[in-house]
Motif scaffolding. Structure first.
Motif, short mmCIF file in Angstrom:
data_model
loop_
_atom_site.label_atom_id
_atom_site.label_comp_id
_atom_site.label_asym_id
_atom_site.label_seq_id
_atom_site.Cartn_x
_atom_site.Cartn_y
_atom_site.Cartn_z
N PRO A 216 0.82 -1.22 0.00
CA PRO A 216 0.00 0.00 0.00
C PRO A 216 0.85 1.27 0.00
CG PRO A 216 0.07 -0.91 2.20
CD PRO A 216 0.82 -1.87 1.31
N LEU A 217 1.58 1.49 -1.07
CA LEU A 217 2.42 2.67 -1.22
C LEU A 217 1.83 3.57 -2.30
CD1 LEU A 217 5.93 0.99 -1.28
CD2 LEU A 217 4.90 2.19 0.64
N ASP A 218 2.27 4.82 -2.31
CA ASP A 218 1.84 5.70 -3.39
C ASP A 218 2.61 5.36 -4.67
OD1 ASP A 218 4.23 6.64 -2.35
OD2 ASP A 218 3.80 8.72 -2.86
N GLY A 219 2.17 5.90 -5.77
CA GLY A 219 2.71 5.54 -7.08
C GLY A 219 4.18 5.86 -7.23
N ARG A 220 4.60 6.99 -6.69
CA ARG A 220 6.01 7.40 -6.84
C ARG A 220 6.94 6.44 -6.10
NH1 ARG A 220 9.41 10.31 -9.76
NH2 ARG A 220 10.90 11.53 -8.59
N ALA A 221 6.57 6.03 -4.88
CA ALA A 221 7.40 5.11 -4.10
C ALA A 221 7.46 3.74 -4.77
CB ALA A 221 6.86 4.98 -2.68
N LYS A 222 6.34 3.28 -5.32
CA LYS A 222 6.33 2.00 -6.03
C LYS A 222 7.23 2.06 -7.25
CE LYS A 222 1.84 0.07 -4.89
NZ LYS A 222 0.58 -0.44 -5.41
N GLN A 223 7.20 3.17 -7.96
CA GLN A 223 8.02 3.31 -9.16
C GLN A 223 9.51 3.28 -8.80
OE1 GLN A 223 7.27 6.87 -11.34
NE2 GLN A 223 8.31 6.15 -13.17
#
Length: 51
Positions: A23-30
């Motif tokens: 459950p991370l935001d998109g930037r951290a996942k990228q």
């Protein structure tokens, strides 16, 4: 050599799948995906004796 490269590839795919489930935001996942892919490529290059 081929087995270890295949295992490395499968581990990278598994880690990318698990990162996608976090459950991370998109930037951290990228950022996590890019780091895992770079480490996987370096590891695969090490197995085929580039380094």
């Amino acid at each position: 050599m081929i087995v270890s490269a295949l295992v490395t590839f499968l581990v990278v795919i598994l880690i990318l799948y698990l990162i996608n489930m976090l459950p991370l935001d998109g930037r951290a996942k990228q950022i996590c995906r890019v780091v895992v892919i770079i480490l996987g490529v370096i590891s695969l290059l090490k197995y085929i004796a580039v380094f």
